[in-house]
Design an enzyme around this catalytic site. Sequence first.
Site, PDB file in Angstrom:
ATOM      1  N   GLU A 109      -1.984  -5.361  -3.588  1.00 26.35           N
ATOM      2  CA  GLU A 109      -0.987  -4.590  -2.836  1.00 26.35           C
ATOM      3  C   GLU A 109       0.141  -5.505  -2.339  1.00 26.35           C
ATOM      4  O   GLU A 109       1.310  -5.117  -2.350  1.00 26.35           O
ATOM      5  CB  GLU A 109      -1.651  -3.881  -1.662  1.00 26.35           C
ATOM      6  CG  GLU A 109      -2.592  -2.759  -2.079  1.00 26.35           C
ATOM      7  CD  GLU A 109      -3.389  -2.172  -0.931  1.00 26.35           C
ATOM      8  OE1 GLU A 109      -3.961  -1.085  -1.103  1.00 26.35           O
ATOM      9  OE2 GLU A 109      -3.454  -2.812   0.142  1.00 26.35           O
ATOM     10  N   ASP A 132       0.829  -1.197   0.000  1.00 27.64           N
ATOM     11  CA  ASP A 132       0.000   0.000   0.000  1.00 27.64           C
ATOM     12  C   ASP A 132       0.869   1.254   0.000  1.00 27.64           C
ATOM     13  O   ASP A 132       0.587   2.228  -0.705  1.00 27.64           O
ATOM     14  CB  ASP A 132      -0.913  -0.027   1.230  1.00 27.64           C
ATOM     15  CG  ASP A 132      -1.750   1.223   1.363  1.00 27.64           C
ATOM     16  OD1 ASP A 132      -2.588   1.472   0.478  1.00 27.64           O
ATOM     17  OD2 ASP A 132      -1.564   1.973   2.346  1.00 27.64           O
TER      18      ASP A 132
END
EC number: 3.1.26.3
Length: 229
Positions: free
Chosen positions: A121, A49
């Site tokens: 992610e 992320d």
Amino acid sequence: MKLSAELRDFADRLGHDFARPELLLRAVTHSSISSPTRPDNQRLEFLGDRVLGLVMSEALLKADPDAAEGQLAPRFNALVRKETCAEVARQVELGAVLKLGRSEQMSGGRRKAALLGDAMEAVIAAVYLDAGLDAARALILRLWGDRIARVEADARDAKTSLQEWAQGRGAPPPVYVEVARDGPDHAPMFTIEARLSDGRAARAKAGSKRQAEQAAAKALLDKVEMPDG
């Protein structure tokens, strides 16, 4: 370790040759099937992320050197949100290689946007740890493709625009009402109606309330901004 044939095919779709294939295996391992000897992808998701955020921040600054922070923020949010990550995951067929527990498989886990977004992610983090930031940047820019170029139009927040339209005319802000919910629990579809105080309204249907509200707001905004709206 050697990757399975399906994971090798997935790595080919990513366009990355893993020197440490165990990183990719971990990136596609959901907590529902993890064990002391098979770690899940949650820590990688956390890292991925942040890597995605850095790369997108760089890309947006480069794409529009004159943009103010207030212009960049909604574009950034549109590119890194879970729904967009899930779209990219579907694009590379990430769902097909996820390692899931039986209950998660039975509940449609391979199609869940939140799960796909998290795994995407984690894959980014796996590439970053395997080959560094340049490799992760190349992967992200390749997979996100023209989303970056068109994000200014896509990132327009219809709910905010509709509220500003109403306030500009001295009217109360619009309200959003859930008028229907269809489909199974693991893949619900929401129908939301956006309503103005003068009675005008528009409906939209999507897989999350947020998406449905935005789509309903855009439909109503399009209606009121027409010459005879």
